[in-house]
Design an enzyme around this catalytic site. Structure first.
Site, PDB file in Angstrom:
ATOM      1  N   TYR A 125      28.632 -20.848  15.917  1.00 24.51           N
ATOM      2  CA  TYR A 125      29.791 -20.031  15.558  1.00 24.51           C
ATOM      3  C   TYR A 125      29.643 -19.570  14.117  1.00 24.51           C
ATOM      4  CZ  TYR A 125      31.942 -22.244  19.697  1.00 24.51           C
ATOM      5  OH  TYR A 125      32.212 -22.710  20.950  1.00 24.51           O
ATOM      6  N   HIS A 189      25.437 -27.038  24.234  1.00 28.49           N
ATOM      7  CA  HIS A 189      26.233 -25.821  24.331  1.00 28.49           C
ATOM      8  C   HIS A 189      25.954 -25.044  25.624  1.00 28.49           C
ATOM      9  CE1 HIS A 189      28.408 -22.853  21.431  1.00 28.49           C
ATOM     10  NE2 HIS A 189      28.862 -22.725  22.672  1.00 28.49           N
ATOM     11  N   PRO A 270      41.733 -21.301  27.248  1.00 25.99           N
ATOM     12  CA  PRO A 270      42.860 -21.747  28.080  1.00 25.99           C
ATOM     13  C   PRO A 270      43.982 -20.730  28.222  1.00 25.99           C
ATOM     14  CG  PRO A 270      42.957 -22.833  25.945  1.00 25.99           C
ATOM     15  CD  PRO A 270      41.641 -22.109  26.009  1.00 25.99           C
ATOM     16  N   GLY A 272      43.180 -17.469  28.556  1.00 22.13           N
ATOM     17  CA  GLY A 272      42.452 -16.275  28.974  1.00 22.13           C
ATOM     18  C   GLY A 272      41.871 -15.480  27.830  1.00 22.13           C
ATOM     19  N   GLY A 274      43.112 -14.988  25.051  1.00 21.61           N
ATOM     20  CA  GLY A 274      44.203 -14.215  24.455  1.00 21.61           C
ATOM     21  C   GLY A 274      44.963 -13.356  25.436  1.00 21.61           C
ATOM     22  N   GLY A 278      50.178 -12.213  26.698  1.00 26.38           N
ATOM     23  CA  GLY A 278      51.007 -11.028  26.893  1.00 26.38           C
ATOM     24  C   GLY A 278      50.937 -10.064  25.724  1.00 26.38           C
TER      25      GLY A 278
END
Length: 397
Positions: A125, A189, A270, A272, A274, A278
């Site tokens: 990352y 990973h 978890p 999606g 983001g 919504g």
């Protein structure tokens, strides 16, 4: 919760890493380059400060459920962690340009203040910048938290590399970036088809004997690979994408294997990535240079619009529970199994409070049946990731 390791050495000052696939996936495709984040704010997860109480009241005025230092714990194998963890990738990589360093440090330390003791990062990352950020942010209370990181990519040469000698090399570099003498949970990973999983498990077993690693994990591994690895070195946790809209682990045997073997499960994405908040729709733009979602099938303009039925379902249910769609998505995951620990990521303090508020949302068996029945009538459009990313997901049977 006391996570101190008996006889542990004082934390050494060390740094972090990230990954690059030149053949199957490029650094730009999978994990965008990012910069560091860090700053001050040393706090302890005990009492609620007056500022925090004001924040909770403000958030409650907005109709959000907000967590107020009532975090319970869960077990990943034998490893005890907070019931909700913190995914730190998006602070410094892959979801747009990296956040300001001070902002990143504040988010991580505020998560700790609110009861989070489980923090997830990886050498790839950034690369490296996420581990550096996490190491700096958690250094003041290192012995009170669980740090998970990952190996398995050759950042210099490109591609996968889980050769035992490479693992022994990169763990030293991750320890330095993380400013610690041990990594609590060390995941492979991505499964490397060129290296038998038994050799990988053997290398981690060696590092565990040395005390540099405490627990072994696998990311995006198939049920078959999990069983083979577990026979050599006990696997503590599996990390794979799993959310209300992505149910692959239910269908490919991974959750079943975890339950049979006593292995914990850590869903990444978890909410999606983001989408289930919504806050994303067909008008949302993703920078192809800095945001990995720009190349994902599920985030095409067509599929963003087509999958809005999933978000609408969460919104309807959220209204009944005085919650938000993201909180329903997270509460749904928490209700699946007691050994599932989601790791939502955010660089925003309001979103952090919102995510942690999911632990207050009670999902009864009737609630779960109702929401499942409604979801069964919806078709999810688009695959998880793009073709190159899926090439390094272990799907052996």
């Amino acid at each position: 919760m006391d996570i101190k390791r008996s006889g542990s050495q004082p934390s050494a000052k060390r740094p972090a890493t990230h990954f690059t696939l030149r053949q199957a996936l490029s650094r730009r495709d999978f994990l965008a380059n990012t910069a560091l984040i860090a700053a001050a704010l040393s706090v302890a997860p005990s009492c609620t400060s007056s500022d925090q109480r004001k924040e909770i009241n403000n958030q409650n005025d907005k109709g959000l459920r907000v967590e107020a230092n009532k975090m319970n714990t869960r077990k990943l194998g034998k490893l005890e962690v907070s019931e909700m963890g913190s995914g730190c990738m998006s602070i410094s990589a892959n979801y747009g340009l990296p956040a300001d360093r001070n902002q990143g440090i504040q988010v991580i330390r505020t998560a700790y203040e609110k009861g989070v003791t489980f923090f997830d990062t990886a050498e790839v990352y950034g690369p490296h910048t996420s581990e550096e950020l996490v190491g700096e942010a958690l250094e003041p209370f290192r012995d009170q938290v669980v740090i998970a990181s990952k190996f398995g990519f050759d950042i210099e040469a490109g591609g996968l590399n889980s050769q035992p000698e490479h693992i022994k090399k990169v763990v030293e570099e991750s320890l330095k970036r993380l400013r610690t003498d041990r990594i609590d949970l060390y995941y492979q990973h991505r499964v490397d088809p060129k290296v038998p999983i038994e050799e990988v498990a053997g290398a981690i077993k060696y590092l565990i004997k040395e005390g540099k690693v405490l627990h072994f994990g696998l990311s995006e591994a198939s049920a078959k690979t999990i069983r083979r690895a577990h026979a050599v070195q006990s696997v503590t946790a599996i990390q794979t994408e799993y959310s209300f809209m992505n149910r692959d682990p239910e269908q490919n045997g991974v959750l079943k294997a975890c339950e049979e073997l006593g292995i914990g499960f850590v869903p990444w994405g978890p909410v999606g990535m983001g989408y289930l908040t919504g806050k994303i729709d067909a008008r949302t733009k993703f920078d192809p240079k800095t945001d990995l979602r720009s190349g994902f099938d599920r985030f095409s303009l067509e599929n963003l619009a087509a999958n809005m039925a999933v978000v609408d379902l969460l919104k309807r249910f959220a209204e009944k529970k005085n919650a938000t769609p993201a909180q329903i998505a997270l509460a749904w995951l928490l209700a699946q199994k007691p050994w599932i620990v989601p790791i939502p990521g955010t660089r925003n303090l309001d979103r952090l409070s919102e995510n942690l508020g999911a632990i207050q949302v009670q999902m009864t068996s009737e609630d779960l049946r109702e929401i499942e029945m409604a979801f069964s009538k919806i078709t999810v459009h688009g695959g998880r990731m793009n073709e190159m990313q899926m090439q390094v997901v272990d799907q052996s049977v």
